[in-house]
Scaffold this active site. Structure first.
Site, mmCIF file in Angstrom:
data_model
loop_
_atom_site.group_PDB
_atom_site.id
_atom_site.type_symbol
_atom_site.label_atom_id
_atom_site.label_comp_id
_atom_site.label_asym_id
_atom_site.label_seq_id
_atom_site.Cartn_x
_atom_site.Cartn_y
_atom_site.Cartn_z
ATOM 1 N N ARG A 97 -8.012 -6.635 -0.109
ATOM 2 C CA ARG A 97 -7.864 -8.154 -0.744
ATOM 3 C C ARG A 97 -9.225 -8.731 -0.775
ATOM 4 O O ARG A 97 -10.195 -8.408 -0.058
ATOM 5 C CB ARG A 97 -6.945 -8.824 -0.017
ATOM 6 N N LYS A 102 -3.532 -8.827 6.505
ATOM 7 C CA LYS A 102 -2.207 -9.731 6.787
ATOM 8 C C LYS A 102 -1.681 -9.567 8.138
ATOM 9 O O LYS A 102 -1.551 -8.444 8.815
ATOM 10 C CB LYS A 102 -1.280 -9.433 5.699
ATOM 11 N N HIS A 136 -7.148 -9.195 -7.524
ATOM 12 C CA HIS A 136 -5.988 -8.555 -7.077
ATOM 13 C C HIS A 136 -5.733 -7.627 -8.229
ATOM 14 O O HIS A 136 -5.142 -6.580 -8.013
ATOM 15 C CB HIS A 136 -4.835 -9.579 -7.111
ATOM 16 N N ARG A 172 -7.462 -4.507 -7.293
ATOM 17 C CA ARG A 172 -6.979 -3.891 -6.356
ATOM 18 C C ARG A 172 -5.756 -3.079 -6.714
ATOM 19 O O ARG A 172 -5.453 -1.925 -6.688
ATOM 20 C CB ARG A 172 -6.195 -4.960 -5.320
ATOM 21 N N HIS A 211 -0.139 -2.075 3.001
ATOM 22 C CA HIS A 211 1.257 -2.479 2.684
ATOM 23 C C HIS A 211 2.106 -2.412 3.666
ATOM 24 O O HIS A 211 2.116 -1.283 4.337
ATOM 25 C CB HIS A 211 1.748 -1.833 1.401
ATOM 26 N N TYR A 253 3.197 0.315 -8.252
ATOM 27 C CA TYR A 253 2.471 0.663 -9.022
ATOM 28 C C TYR A 253 2.612 2.130 -9.635
ATOM 29 O O TYR A 253 2.065 2.705 -10.658
ATOM 30 C CB TYR A 253 1.149 1.236 -8.156
#
Length: 223
Positions: A74, A98, A169, A172, A195, A204
């Site tokens: 990110r 995150k 993004h 990404r 993730h 994806y």
């Protein structure tokens, strides 16, 4: 509606619970805009041409694009990198994602070359006495602002005719899609992107399936 019809049937106001046949709506997930592999390569080649002039900002922007595409991190994670988060020997980055979760991502030879060029010919020219240990610096010597990084990605996408206008993004998304198209397994891509759930990564696969379907329709004699 189902709660109401269940109550109506339970209290004998209707003979049957007609709402039991209603299915829950599925959440709509928009497929992300991604660059084709050739478009991504063209954007990086354009950035490399600018970096060849040895301008410090151009060297930084080239590295920024190479790392975003190579690792799929990110933009906030990229701007949060410090110099000592780089392991040159293993070609890895220590990333704080995150929820303050740390993970390791890998990069290849093109990003390694851009990294060397930035650290030798770019960063020393932008660093000032009060500069933080950030890997990427802004024009005034502070940690690179994510807004600047976003502008760099938009400019890179616009430099390629026919390419969609993407943000970091989107780069990404492009990295994840190209990894899956190249044969990477979903679990590995999930780890690389940081993730928490494989369901997020599975988005994806829809992009990849659409691409495969288009190729199949165009090329297969029984399509």
């Amino acid at each position: 509606v189902r709660a109401f019809t269940a109550w109506a049937a339970r209290t004998a106001r209707t003979a049957t619970d007609v709402g039991a046949r209603l299915a829950s709506p599925r959440a709509h997930r928009t497929l992300p805009a991604v660059l084709r592999a050739d478009q991504a390569a063209a954007a990086l080649d354009n950035a490399a041409l600018g970096a060849a002039e040895l301008d410090p900002v151009a060297l930084r922007d080239h590295l920024l694009l190479e790392l975003l595409y190579a690792t799929g991190i990110r933009v906030s994670e990229l701007c949060g990198l410090d110099v000592d988060d780089v392991d040159d020997h293993r070609r890895t980055l220590r990333v704080l994602g995150k929820g303050a979760k740390e993970r390791t991502v890998v990069y290849g030879a093109p990003a390694a070359a851009a990294l060397d060029a930035w650290r030798t010919g770019g960063r020393p020219h932008l660093a000032v006495a009060g500069s933080p240990p950030a890997l990427l610096l802004g024009a005034r010597g502070g940690r690179l602002d994510p807004r600047i990084a976003r502008a760099v990605v938009h400019d890179a996408a616009r430099s390629v005719p026919g390419a969609p206008d993407i943000a970091p993004h989107g780069l990404r998304h492009s990295a994840a899609t190209h990894l899956l198209e190249g044969g990477a397994d979903l679990r590995s891509v999930q780890e690389l992107l940081g993730h928490a759930s494989p369901a997020t990564t599975q988005l994806y696969t829809h992009v990849t399936a659409d691409r495969l379907r288009a190729v199949h329709d165009a090329a297969h004699p029984r399509a």
